[in-house]
Design an enzyme around this catalytic site. Structure first.
Site, PDB file in Angstrom:
ATOM      1  N   ARG A  14      52.374  43.520  29.035  1.00 11.51           N
ATOM      2  CA  ARG A  14      52.093  44.586  30.006  1.00 11.51           C
ATOM      3  C   ARG A  14      50.853  44.261  30.849  1.00 11.51           C
ATOM      4  O   ARG A  14      50.960  43.856  31.996  1.00 11.51           O
ATOM      5  CB  ARG A  14      51.921  45.940  29.274  1.00 11.51           C
ATOM      6  CG  ARG A  14      52.188  47.166  30.140  1.00 11.51           C
ATOM      7  CD  ARG A  14      51.152  47.468  31.206  1.00 11.51           C
ATOM      8  NE  ARG A  14      49.806  47.658  30.664  1.00 11.51           N
ATOM      9  CZ  ARG A  14      48.723  47.810  31.410  1.00 11.51           C
ATOM     10  NH1 ARG A  14      48.796  47.794  32.731  1.00 11.51           N
ATOM     11  NH2 ARG A  14      47.539  47.965  30.849  1.00 11.51           N
ATOM     12  N   ASP A  15      49.680  44.360  30.254  1.00 11.95           N
ATOM     13  CA  ASP A  15      48.467  44.193  31.074  1.00 11.95           C
ATOM     14  C   ASP A  15      48.390  42.787  31.659  1.00 11.95           C
ATOM     15  O   ASP A  15      47.989  42.608  32.809  1.00 11.95           O
ATOM     16  CB  ASP A  15      47.215  44.484  30.244  1.00 11.95           C
ATOM     17  CG  ASP A  15      46.003  44.760  31.118  1.00 11.95           C
ATOM     18  OD1 ASP A  15      46.167  45.385  32.169  1.00 11.95           O
ATOM     19  OD2 ASP A  15      44.897  44.326  30.760  1.00 11.95           O
ATOM     20  N   HIS A 207      38.988  46.471  24.829  1.00  6.01           N
ATOM     21  CA  HIS A 207      39.868  45.776  25.771  1.00  6.01           C
ATOM     22  C   HIS A 207      38.978  45.092  26.808  1.00  6.01           C
ATOM     23  O   HIS A 207      38.366  45.767  27.629  1.00  6.01           O
ATOM     24  CB  HIS A 207      40.777  46.825  26.412  1.00  6.01           C
ATOM     25  CG  HIS A 207      41.729  46.298  27.435  1.00  6.01           C
ATOM     26  ND1 HIS A 207      43.068  46.109  27.175  1.00  6.01           N
ATOM     27  CD2 HIS A 207      41.550  45.935  28.721  1.00  6.01           C
ATOM     28  CE1 HIS A 207      43.667  45.655  28.265  1.00  6.01           C
ATOM     29  NE2 HIS A 207      42.765  45.537  29.223  1.00  6.01           N
ATOM     30  N   HIS A 209      38.239  41.986  29.734  1.00  5.74           N
ATOM     31  CA  HIS A 209      38.695  40.971  30.692  1.00  5.74           C
ATOM     32  C   HIS A 209      37.575  39.937  30.835  1.00  5.74           C
ATOM     33  O   HIS A 209      36.397  40.292  30.841  1.00  5.74           O
ATOM     34  CB  HIS A 209      39.011  41.612  32.047  1.00  5.74           C
ATOM     35  CG  HIS A 209      40.311  42.357  32.057  1.00  5.74           C
ATOM     36  ND1 HIS A 209      41.394  41.956  32.783  1.00  5.74           N
ATOM     37  CD2 HIS A 209      40.700  43.475  31.386  1.00  5.74           C
ATOM     38  CE1 HIS A 209      42.404  42.795  32.588  1.00  5.74           C
ATOM     39  NE2 HIS A 209      42.007  43.737  31.743  1.00  5.74           N
ATOM     40  N   CYS A 240      42.330  40.318  37.443  1.00  2.60           N
ATOM     41  CA  CYS A 240      41.662  41.578  37.713  1.00  2.60           C
ATOM     42  C   CYS A 240      42.254  42.101  39.011  1.00  2.60           C
ATOM     43  O   CYS A 240      42.282  41.386  40.009  1.00  2.60           O
ATOM     44  CB  CYS A 240      40.161  41.351  37.850  1.00  2.60           C
ATOM     45  SG  CYS A 240      39.281  42.816  38.404  1.00  2.60           S
ATOM     46  N   ASN A 249      42.777  38.857  30.826  1.00  5.81           N
ATOM     47  CA  ASN A 249      42.335  39.409  29.541  1.00  5.81           C
ATOM     48  C   ASN A 249      41.699  38.300  28.709  1.00  5.81           C
ATOM     49  O   ASN A 249      41.981  37.124  28.925  1.00  5.81           O
ATOM     50  CB  ASN A 249      43.543  39.942  28.743  1.00  5.81           C
ATOM     51  CG  ASN A 249      44.204  41.131  29.384  1.00  5.81           C
ATOM     52  OD1 ASN A 249      45.317  41.039  29.860  1.00  5.81           O
ATOM     53  ND2 ASN A 249      43.549  42.256  29.380  1.00  5.81           N
TER      54      ASN A 249
HETATM   55 ZN    ZN Z   1      43.204  45.337  31.224  1.00  6.42          ZN
END
Ligand code: ZN
Length: 313
Positions: A14-15, A207, A209, A240, A249
């Site tokens: 997902r991310d 979480h 990055h 990002c 990530n």
């Molecule tokens: Zn994220």
């Protein structure tokens, strides 16, 4: 370091993918999910139920869910932004946990979900309630916890207060997200400690990055401060949304390498992650930013394949 283990959440499907320009096929998403499970992941953010016109990369959310492998120990997380998304996720019958996002600043909350920050907290609480009413679990992430692309610095008291309010809805945890990759380890240590105290006994998830190269240091600081759940993305997939071309990530294999070397169990198999990172790099069509997959295996003898490669070079 007092902890002996952490819980690992693979967020690449997902991310990670959402921030990649290459649109990945449903079949490759499912392979990514299968590979992460084979490597030990027991919680995975598999898709998001958002407007496909806004996020074309997640337009196949239903198709992904239909084909998710049956695995009694695996928790599949679907990210949702509102009640409609929650209904869609629940209707698949395959999502175990709804992920809701509240954003720490008004300007970012407006840009991201058309709400004030306070409204985003209320919306996240409603999503968690909806998940629980449907027999699922819910969790909440506070976006821009360490800095905002529009407003700059974000107050620690504000984030801590948001976490306290989100905890009232009964999520499995509250997460602090460094959405734009600006956090430093000292900030992480302070905020994790403050939020932990505010939501105890609920765990804190983090979480990060790696936009500015502080990702792994932030993971370490978070675990030292008592965060118990870590999000990461195979290969360091993603980027990002506010910095095209930036690192994504924190990489699953880099996080697992660091923690396992430090005798903090992640439940993950490093060799399988490294192999899958190479596979994913082919799918995406570029070198992924994760570092461990590019380095010789350590400890352990150098493989004959690596020796042959070294001779060629
Ligand atoms: Zn994220």
């Amino acid at each position: 370091m007092t902890t002996a283990s952490v819980e690992f959440v693979e967020v690449g499907p997902r991310d990670g993918l959402q921030n990649e320009r290459t649109v990945v096929s449903t079949a490759d998403k499912l392979e990514l999910i299968a590979r992460a499970i084979a490597a030990g992941a027991r919680r995975l953010e598999v898709t998001s139920f958002v407007n496909p016109a806004r996020v074309p990369q997640m337009a196949d959310a239903d198709a992904v869910c239909v084909a998710l492998p049956d695995h009694p120990d695996v928790t599949y997380i679907g990210l949702v932004m509102n009640g409609r998304g929650a209904d869609r996720a629940i209707a698949t019958g395959r999502i175990n946990q709804l992920g809701a996002v509240a954003v720490a600043t008004d300007q970012f909350a407006m840009a991201n979900q058309g709400q004030t920050s306070d409204e985003s907290v209320e919306a996240a609480k409603a999503i968690i309630a909806k998940a629980k009413a449907a027999g699922l679990t819910g969790q909440a992430t506070i976006g821009a916890s360490f800095g905002c692309p529009f407003e700059g610095e974000v107050g620690e008291a504000r984030v801590t207060e948001m976490a306290r309010r989100l905890a009232e809805a009964g999520p499995v945890e509250v997460a602090l997200a460094d959405t734009i990759g600006v956090a430093d380890p000292a900030h992480v240590a302070r905020l994790v400690a403050a939020v932990r105290a505010a939501i105890d006994p609920l765990p804190v998830r983090v979480h990060f990055h790696n936009t500015r190269g502080t990702g792994l240091a932030n993971v370490w600081a978070a675990v030292a401060a008592g965060a118990r759940v870590i999000d990461a993305s195979l290969g360091g997939l993603g980027g990002c949304p506010f910095a095209p071309g930036a690192a994504g990530n924190v990489s699953s294999e880099d996080v697992v390498y660091m923690l396992e070397r430090a005798h903090i169990a992640t439940g993950m198999d490093l060799d399988q992650l490294i192999e899958s990172s190479a596979w994913l790099s082919e799918v995406i069509g570029r070198k992924l930013p994760g570092m461990v997959a590019q380095a010789p295996r350590f400890p352990g003898s150098t493989s004959t394949k690596q020796l042959a490669k070294a001779k060629e070079a």
